[in-house]
Write an enzyme that holds these catalytic residues in place. Structure first.
Site, PDB file in Angstrom:
ATOM      1  N   ASP A  75       0.860  -1.184   0.000  1.00 20.93           N
ATOM      2  CA  ASP A  75       0.000   0.000   0.000  1.00 20.93           C
ATOM      3  C   ASP A  75       0.899   1.238   0.000  1.00 20.93           C
ATOM      4  O   ASP A  75       1.880   1.270  -0.721  1.00 20.93           O
ATOM      5  CB  ASP A  75      -0.950  -0.048   1.195  1.00 20.93           C
ATOM      6  CG  ASP A  75      -2.217   0.790   1.008  1.00 20.93           C
ATOM      7  OD1 ASP A  75      -2.292   1.552   0.024  1.00 20.93           O
ATOM      8  OD2 ASP A  75      -3.116   0.700   1.852  1.00 20.93           O
ATOM      9  N   HIS A 109       2.662   2.723  -3.123  1.00 19.63           N
ATOM     10  CA  HIS A 109       2.031   3.944  -3.609  1.00 19.63           C
ATOM     11  C   HIS A 109       2.858   5.197  -3.335  1.00 19.63           C
ATOM     12  O   HIS A 109       2.316   6.300  -3.328  1.00 19.63           O
ATOM     13  CB  HIS A 109       0.648   4.120  -2.973  1.00 19.63           C
ATOM     14  CG  HIS A 109      -0.325   3.058  -3.305  1.00 19.63           C
ATOM     15  ND1 HIS A 109      -0.489   2.535  -4.562  1.00 19.63           N
ATOM     16  CD2 HIS A 109      -1.218   2.399  -2.520  1.00 19.63           C
ATOM     17  CE1 HIS A 109      -1.425   1.603  -4.547  1.00 19.63           C
ATOM     18  NE2 HIS A 109      -1.876   1.509  -3.316  1.00 19.63           N
TER      19      HIS A 109
END
Length: 157
Positions: A75, A109
């Site tokens: 993430d 990310h």
């Protein structure tokens, strides 16, 4: 409601240092300093897999330095936060004075601000980092009803 545990959920520490560690496969967020002052996260290798397995998530903290780390995450590599919804607005502690520099992002990310922004995120500089294999370099995210906001953010190479 997430029932997976955080790896390092650190609260109300003045002078927090997390350095020279190899951290692997947390259940949820990896390094989560909350309500902390004078935070240094340096020279770590953080490898995660799966959703919501962020690398470093300073939350309602101030004077934060994140540098010389290697991230490969499922993430956000770094997610700068400041409280969530009604509880974040009640506590109303901003995350401010954050410098993230000289980090290496192998997957994930990149650097995100939010989505928890109820207490405001202020005075953030992200610079001089390498991104290889990330799908995003930077993003600012929130959602309706969260409150707060974001101001004085600088991204530079």
């Amino acid at each position: 409601q997430n029932m997976r545990p955080m790896m390092l959920d650190l609260m109300w520490v003045d002078g927090l240092t997390v350095r020279d560690m190899e951290i692997r496969r947390p259940g949820y967020w990896t390094v989560h300093p909350t309500f902390c002052n004078n935070v240094r996260v340096t020279n770590n290798s953080i490898v995660t897999h799966g959703s919501n397995t962020d690398g470093v998530d300073p939350d309602s903290s101030w004077n934060v330095y994140i540098a010389h780390n290697t991230f490969s995450t499922g993430d956000d590599c770094i997610a700068i936060k400041a409280g969530r919804e009604w509880s974040g607005r009640m506590v109303n502690i901003s995350t401010q004075n954050v410098l993230a520099e000289a980090n290496y992002f192998a997957a994930g990310h990149g650097v995100s601000i939010g989505s928890e922004t109820s207490g405001w995120v202020r005075d953030v500089v992200v610079r001089d980092s390498e991104l290889h294999g990330t799908n995003l370099a930077v993003r600012i995210k929130s959602m309706r009803g969260r409150g707060g906001g974001v101001e004085d953010i600088v991204y530079e190479s």
